[in-house]
Design a protein around this motif. Sequence first.
Motif, PDB file in Angstrom:
ATOM      1  N   HIS A   1       0.819  -1.218   0.000  1.00  0.00           N
ATOM      2  CA  HIS A   1       0.000   0.000   0.000  1.00  0.00           C
ATOM      3  C   HIS A   1       0.847   1.259   0.000  1.00  0.00           C
ATOM      4  O   HIS A   1       0.366   2.328  -0.413  1.00  0.00           O
ATOM      5  CB  HIS A   1      -0.946  -0.012   1.208  1.00  0.00           C
TER       6      HIS A   1
ATOM      7  N   ILE B   1      -2.746  -2.740  -4.811  1.00  0.00           N
ATOM      8  CA  ILE B   1      -3.850  -3.353  -4.076  1.00  0.00           C
ATOM      9  C   ILE B   1      -3.977  -4.800  -4.528  1.00  0.00           C
ATOM     10  O   ILE B   1      -4.102  -5.076  -5.717  1.00  0.00           O
ATOM     11  CB  ILE B   1      -5.187  -2.606  -4.342  1.00  0.00           C
TER      12      ILE B   1
ATOM     13  N   TYR C   1      -3.363   1.479  -7.642  1.00  0.00           N
ATOM     14  CA  TYR C   1      -4.448   2.374  -7.246  1.00  0.00           C
ATOM     15  C   TYR C   1      -4.364   3.659  -8.053  1.00  0.00           C
ATOM     16  O   TYR C   1      -3.291   4.261  -8.185  1.00  0.00           O
ATOM     17  CB  TYR C   1      -4.362   2.696  -5.751  1.00  0.00           C
TER      18      TYR C   1
ATOM     19  N   ASP D   1      -9.267   0.045  -2.777  1.00  0.00           N
ATOM     20  CA  ASP D   1      -8.050   0.704  -2.308  1.00  0.00           C
ATOM     21  C   ASP D   1      -7.501  -0.101  -1.142  1.00  0.00           C
ATOM     22  O   ASP D   1      -7.874  -1.267  -0.949  1.00  0.00           O
ATOM     23  CB  ASP D   1      -8.312   2.171  -1.938  1.00  0.00           C
TER      24      ASP D   1
ATOM     25  N   ASP E   1      -8.226  -4.329   0.825  1.00  0.00           N
ATOM     26  CA  ASP E   1      -7.362  -5.411   1.293  1.00  0.00           C
ATOM     27  C   ASP E   1      -7.561  -5.658   2.787  1.00  0.00           C
ATOM     28  O   ASP E   1      -7.457  -6.805   3.255  1.00  0.00           O
ATOM     29  CB  ASP E   1      -5.898  -5.084   1.010  1.00  0.00           C
TER      30      ASP E   1
END
Length: 494
Positions: free
Chosen positions: A132, A139, A167, A195, A199
Motif C-alpha cells: 500500500h 492493491i 491504485y 483501495d 485489502d
Amino acid sequence: MKQNPEREPGYVLGGRYRICRLIGRGGMSRVYMAEDLKLTGKIWAVKETAADKELMGAWRAEAEMLSSLNHPRLPRIVDFFDYSSEGHVYLVMDYIGGMTLEAYLQRNGEFMDSGKIISFALELLDVLSYLHNHKPPVIHRDLKPSNIMVTPERELRLVDFGTARNYSSGSSQDTVKLGTVGFAAPEQYGSGQSDARSDLYGLGALMLYLCTEGRFSEWTPAAEEAFRSGMPRDLVLIIRRLLKADPRERFQTAKEVMQELRQVSAPLTAGPAPATEAKYTGTRVIALLGASSGCGVTHMAIAIGHYLARQGGKVAVAELNSSSQSFSRIQVLLEGESTAGVDGSKQFYFEGVRYCRQTSTEEVITLLSGGFDFIVLDLGSGTDPEGLDEFLRADYPVIVGSAAEWKMPDLVMFARALSRYPQQRWSFCLPLATSDAARRLGKELSTSNVYTIPLHLDPFEPNEEMDDTLSTLFKDAVPGPRRKRLLFAPRRRR
C-alpha cells in the motif's frame, strides 16, 4: 477465452523452463513447477494465464509492476513472456515450498489459537503495508486462503497477484470487477474503487475464516456465534470493524490494524502459559523417506509408531505407496488370508496403532482431522512428487539411508539432490551404523542431525537402545524425562 490443454512434464516454456508438474490451478490460470535449463538445479513457479491478444500490452505492464516489488513475503517475479498465438501469458517467479493456508487450516485448524491467528495476521499486514505504500500503491484484492502459502518454517508468503492492480486516485470505480466471493470487499463489485481498505476487508474475512475453523468469511450472527472458544473479545471487535461494508468505517491503514493487534497479543505473550494436563499439542507428522530401496524405511516407521503409542499417543502409520504390499502382508498375518480386508477397508489396528495401507495424499488429509497425536508416513524410497511434498511439510522429516561403504555415496547424492530445499529440520537415520560412519556423513552434509539406529529385530516390541534413540530423535514431541544420549552414539556391543 479457451485455455489450452495442460502442459505435460518435460515441455519447455520460453525455451528455458522445463515443466516438472502442475502444482495449482484456478479460474483461467495454472501454476507449474519448472526446472531452469540455464541455471542447473534451480526450480521456479511458472504461472500460465489465458488472455486476449489485445490485452498483451496491459499484461506486460502488469508484469513490470510486479517485478518492481521486493519484500521477503512476496515471490520475486524474474521473467515474463507470452505465446500470443495461443493467447497465453507466463510469469516466472520464486517457487515457494509448503502448503496453502487453506490446506494448513484443514491439517492444523483445531489447534490454531488466537496467538497463532494474530501472528499470521501481523505477517500479512507487514506485506500489505509494503504494497500500500509502494509508488504507486498496489492493491492485492484477493486475500483468500488458497493465495497464501505456509512455508515449512511456518511463515506466510502471499503468492498470487492475478487480481492485483495499481491504485488510481482519478478513478471512482474498478474497471474490472475481480475478487473471490466471500473474501472480496463490496466495492470490488461496483460500489466504488478498491483501495488499501479493500485489502483490509479481505484480511478481516481471512481472520474470520480462521477463527471459525473455515466455516465463515462474511459477518453474520451465525458467524459471531461460531468463534472459537477463548478468543479475546478485542480480537472479535477488530475483525468486525475490518468487515464493515462502508470503507470509511473500517481501519484506514495496515499500520492501524497492526497497532491494535499488538495490543491484543501483548497479554497472550506476556509470560508462560499455565501448566495443563494436555500431553500433546496438535497432530505431529513424521515422514520417513528412503535414500535407496531396502534401507529399512517401513521397519523404522513401524518401530516409531509403536514407540509413540507406548508413550501414550494416539498414532496412525500410513503407507504412501500404491504398489507396496508390506502393510497388506501384516494385515494378512493379523487377520488371516480369508478375512483380511474383505470389507474393503484399507485400515486395521494392531496394539493401539492404526495402520493405513496404500494411502493417497487425500486420505492423509482425512487422517489429519482424525484426532491423532502422531501420523507416521512411510514414503518409501525415491523422490515421487507427492511423497516429496509430504516429506517437506512434515513436522519431523526423516531420511533413512544405508551406512554401508558402498551405499553411503547414494545417501550423500540423494541429500544433495534435495539441497535446494531448507534442511535445518531434517534428520538422517542410519540403521546398524557405527558412530564413525555417522560422523563422516554429518561432516559430508554439514549437519549434526545424524542418528545411528541399533539392531531391532521386532519393530512391534520395545527395545531399550531403540527407545533411547527415538526419545532423542523426537525429544520435542514426547514430554517426560529421558536419559541423555549423544548424537552419533555408538551401538553397544553384544
